[in-house]
Design an enzyme around this catalytic site. Structure first.
Site, mmCIF file in Angstrom:
data_model
loop_
_atom_site.group_PDB
_atom_site.id
_atom_site.type_symbol
_atom_site.label_atom_id
_atom_site.label_comp_id
_atom_site.label_asym_id
_atom_site.label_seq_id
_atom_site.Cartn_x
_atom_site.Cartn_y
_atom_site.Cartn_z
ATOM 1 N N CYS A 150 0.855 9.337 -6.139
ATOM 2 C CA CYS A 150 1.843 9.709 -5.303
ATOM 3 C C CYS A 150 1.978 8.441 -4.227
ATOM 4 C CB CYS A 150 1.460 11.169 -4.384
ATOM 5 S SG CYS A 150 2.787 11.884 -3.402
ATOM 6 N N ALA A 151 1.635 8.655 -2.930
ATOM 7 C CA ALA A 151 1.877 7.702 -1.899
ATOM 8 C C ALA A 151 0.736 6.728 -2.089
ATOM 9 C CB ALA A 151 1.815 8.278 -0.655
#
Length: 229
Positions: A150-151
């Site tokens: 994800c991030a």
């Protein structure tokens, strides 16, 4: 594991146990200190996985990593990076998770894999945790597995020089621009580094890490049992 909802108690045995409490006003995941229902011999043969979390880490990704790798047979330990040794983290959608240990307790131990969930600003909290970054740098130097999704690939790994070009992350412009030649694949393996895109790819991510730890046959078995095609 114990699940309590409106007075009904269900229980099952896992290598790592957790207690989930549900009420009308809140849902919280409370994790007691890690213990094993297996013999010490089998535990000694298991792979050790660390999952660091913070306030606003992504809960689907965290639980997919933990749950799936336990099914493979790994000893999975969740570590809070919150200051002062605080173990309870409020995740990105409000779920409260109690970690097994603080990051200070985990950093001097040996891990076969360190796997980071995403979530914002949870990934920023992971990035700003010096003991965690030192541990990730050691994993890289020792040629041992580390992973992020994800991030976290962009915010944590790329910002600390722990990522090569061609990795993947959540497909948002503000994240992809932090990376060099980001890939579009759900999961990317580059040597001892694994990256993935987001909540919807979390099972693929976890099964790929399980494959790297335990082999293709075990990964196929676990994927079939979990109905992952």
């Amino acid at each position: 594991m114990k699940i309590i909802t409106t007075g009904i108690l269900l229980s099952s045995r896992l290598i790592c146990t957790s207690a989930f409490a549900v009420s009308r006003s809140s849902f919280s995941l409370v994790r007691p200190k890690l213990y094993s229902s297996t013999s010490s011999t089998s535990l000694d043969m298991s792979k050790r996985v660390l999952v660091p979390i913070a306030d606003d880490s992504e809960e689907i990704e965290t639980s997919c990593i933990q749950d799936t790798l336990v099914r493979f047979g790994a000893e999975v330990v969740v570590a809070s990076v919150k200051p002062g040794g605080e173990l309870v983290c409020k995740m990105s959608r409000g779920l409260k998770v109690m970690a097994d240990v603080s990051i200070d307790e985990a950093v001097n131990q040996s891990w076969d894999l360190v796997a980071l969930p995403g979530g914002m600003p949870g990934a920023e909290h992971l990035r700003d945790c010096e003991p965690l970054i030192l541990l990730l740098e050691k994993q890289k130097a020792d040629g041992k597995l580390y992973a992020a999704m994800c991030a976290a690939p962009a915010v944590v790994l790329a910002s600390k020089g722990l990522l090569e070009e061609g990795a993947t992350c959540y497909p948002a412009p503000g994240l992809r621009e932090k990376m060099s030649s980001p890939a579009d694949e759900d999961v990317v393996v580059q040597g001892n580094v694994v990256t993935s895109q987001g909540p919807g790819t979390a099972l693929k991510f976890a099964i790929k890490m399980g494959e790297l730890l335990y082999g293709e046959d075990k990964a196929k078995q676990i994927a079939d049992e979990m109905l992952v095609s």
